[in-house]
Design a protein around this motif. Structure first.
Motif, PDB file in Angstrom:
ATOM      1  N   PRO A  36      41.836  33.747  50.476  1.00  0.00           N
ATOM      2  CA  PRO A  36      41.872  35.199  50.312  1.00  0.00           C
ATOM      3  C   PRO A  36      43.257  35.801  50.576  1.00  0.00           C
ATOM      4  N   ALA A  37      43.989  35.288  51.539  1.00  0.00           N
ATOM      5  CA  ALA A  37      45.325  35.823  51.819  1.00  0.00           C
ATOM      6  C   ALA A  37      46.260  35.577  50.645  1.00  0.00           C
ATOM      7  N   THR A  38      46.157  34.414  50.025  1.00  0.00           N
ATOM      8  CA  THR A  38      46.982  34.099  48.860  1.00  0.00           C
ATOM      9  C   THR A  38      46.640  35.013  47.694  1.00  0.00           C
ATOM     10  N   VAL A  39      45.355  35.223  47.458  1.00  0.00           N
ATOM     11  CA  VAL A  39      44.924  36.082  46.351  1.00  0.00           C
ATOM     12  C   VAL A  39      45.378  37.517  46.593  1.00  0.00           C
ATOM     13  N   ARG A  40      45.239  37.994  47.816  1.00  0.00           N
ATOM     14  CA  ARG A  40      45.676  39.370  48.117  1.00  0.00           C
ATOM     15  C   ARG A  40      47.183  39.521  47.925  1.00  0.00           C
ATOM     16  N   ALA A  41      47.950  38.515  48.319  1.00  0.00           N
ATOM     17  CA  ALA A  41      49.401  38.561  48.123  1.00  0.00           C
ATOM     18  C   ALA A  41      49.733  38.592  46.631  1.00  0.00           C
ATOM     19  N   GLU A  42      49.009  37.811  45.848  1.00  0.00           N
ATOM     20  CA  GLU A  42      49.228  37.820  44.399  1.00  0.00           C
ATOM     21  C   GLU A  42      48.868  39.171  43.793  1.00  0.00           C
ATOM     22  N   LEU A  43      47.815  39.807  44.309  1.00  0.00           N
ATOM     23  CA  LEU A  43      47.467  41.150  43.840  1.00  0.00           C
ATOM     24  C   LEU A  43      48.603  42.136  44.138  1.00  0.00           C
ATOM     25  N   GLY A  44      49.197  42.020  45.310  1.00  0.00           N
ATOM     26  CA  GLY A  44      50.322  42.884  45.670  1.00  0.00           C
ATOM     27  C   GLY A  44      51.512  42.673  44.755  1.00  0.00           C
ATOM     28  N   ARG A  45      51.838  41.407  44.476  1.00  0.00           N
ATOM     29  CA  ARG A  45      52.953  41.110  43.569  1.00  0.00           C
ATOM     30  C   ARG A  45      52.664  41.609  42.158  1.00  0.00           C
ATOM     31  N   LEU A  46      51.410  41.503  41.743  1.00  0.00           N
ATOM     32  CA  LEU A  46      51.024  41.977  40.419  1.00  0.00           C
ATOM     33  C   LEU A  46      51.239  43.484  40.304  1.00  0.00           C
ATOM     34  N   GLU A  47      50.840  44.214  41.344  1.00  0.00           N
ATOM     35  CA  GLU A  47      51.026  45.667  41.334  1.00  0.00           C
ATOM     36  C   GLU A  47      52.510  46.026  41.318  1.00  0.00           C
ATOM     37  N   GLU A  48      53.318  45.271  42.059  1.00  0.00           N
ATOM     38  CA  GLU A  48      54.771  45.505  42.053  1.00  0.00           C
ATOM     39  C   GLU A  48      55.344  45.291  40.656  1.00  0.00           C
ATOM     40  N   ARG A  49      54.865  44.267  39.959  1.00  0.00           N
ATOM     41  CA  ARG A  49      55.343  44.004  38.599  1.00  0.00           C
ATOM     42  C   ARG A  49      54.969  45.130  37.656  1.00  0.00           C
ATOM     43  N   ALA A  63      45.052  40.269  34.486  1.00  0.00           N
ATOM     44  CA  ALA A  63      45.421  39.447  35.642  1.00  0.00           C
ATOM     45  C   ALA A  63      44.684  39.914  36.899  1.00  0.00           C
ATOM     46  N   GLU A  64      44.518  41.219  37.044  1.00  0.00           N
ATOM     47  CA  GLU A  64      43.808  41.745  38.207  1.00  0.00           C
ATOM     48  C   GLU A  64      42.356  41.274  38.207  1.00  0.00           C
ATOM     49  N   ASP A  65      41.717  41.298  37.039  1.00  0.00           N
ATOM     50  CA  ASP A  65      40.328  40.824  36.938  1.00  0.00           C
ATOM     51  C   ASP A  65      40.215  39.360  37.358  1.00  0.00           C
ATOM     52  N   GLU A  66      41.168  38.530  36.910  1.00  0.00           N
ATOM     53  CA  GLU A  66      41.150  37.115  37.283  1.00  0.00           C
ATOM     54  C   GLU A  66      41.317  36.938  38.793  1.00  0.00           C
ATOM     55  N   LEU A  67      42.237  37.692  39.370  1.00  0.00           N
ATOM     56  CA  LEU A  67      42.468  37.581  40.810  1.00  0.00           C
ATOM     57  C   LEU A  67      41.266  38.083  41.608  1.00  0.00           C
ATOM     58  N   LEU A  68      40.658  39.164  41.156  1.00  0.00           N
ATOM     59  CA  LEU A  68      39.481  39.688  41.859  1.00  0.00           C
ATOM     60  C   LEU A  68      38.304  38.715  41.757  1.00  0.00           C
ATOM     61  N   ASP A  69      38.186  38.036  40.622  1.00  0.00           N
ATOM     62  CA  ASP A  69      37.147  37.005  40.489  1.00  0.00           C
ATOM     63  C   ASP A  69      37.391  35.874  41.484  1.00  0.00           C
ATOM     64  N   ARG A  70      38.658  35.450  41.608  1.00  0.00           N
ATOM     65  CA  ARG A  70      38.997  34.405  42.583  1.00  0.00           C
ATOM     66  C   ARG A  70      38.678  34.863  43.998  1.00  0.00           C
ATOM     67  N   LEU A  71      39.016  36.095  44.312  1.00  0.00           N
ATOM     68  CA  LEU A  71      38.761  36.618  45.652  1.00  0.00           C
ATOM     69  C   LEU A  71      37.264  36.678  45.929  1.00  0.00           C
ATOM     70  N   GLU A  72      36.509  37.134  44.947  1.00  0.00           N
ATOM     71  CA  GLU A  72      35.053  37.194  45.111  1.00  0.00           C
ATOM     72  C   GLU A  72      34.472  35.803  45.334  1.00  0.00           C
ATOM     73  N   THR A  73      34.932  34.833  44.566  1.00  0.00           N
ATOM     74  CA  THR A  73      34.470  33.455  44.724  1.00  0.00           C
ATOM     75  C   THR A  73      34.815  32.936  46.113  1.00  0.00           C
TER      76      THR A  73
END
Length: 87
Positions: A36-49, A63-73
């Motif tokens: 979850p920490a890795t996914v949240r960090a990736e979400l932050g980087r995605l928003e910065e981009r 990309a956000e949908d994919e990351l949220l799916d990973r986080l949910e899993t």
């Protein structure tokens, strides 16, 4: 019978050892991927981009949908905490 079995399977020891190593690598890769920490960090980087104009809204949403799916899993299966749970 166990000793005989081990002697007969001795020529396959390198293959069994390789399979074990591959399994450990896959388990660690899954743990990191679903952490979850890795996914949240990736979400932050995605928003910065998105804010920097490096990606458009459509790419961000995909990309956000994919990351949220990973986080949910990860949260559903408690993956990424080193507890040995597999997906």
């Amino acid at each position: 019978m166990g000793l005989v079995k081990e002697l007969l399977l001795l020529p396959f020891a390198p293959v069994r050892g390789s399979a074990w190593v591959i399994e450990q690598v896959v388990n660690e890769a899954e743990r990191i991927y679903y952490d979850p920490a890795t996914v949240r960090a990736e979400l932050g980087r995605l928003e910065e981009r998105l804010e920097a104009g490096e990606i458009d809204e459509e790419e961000f949403d995909r990309a956000e949908d994919e990351l949220l799916d990973r986080l949910e899993t990860a949260l559903r299966n408690d993956v990424g905490h080193g507890n040995g749970t597999h997906i």
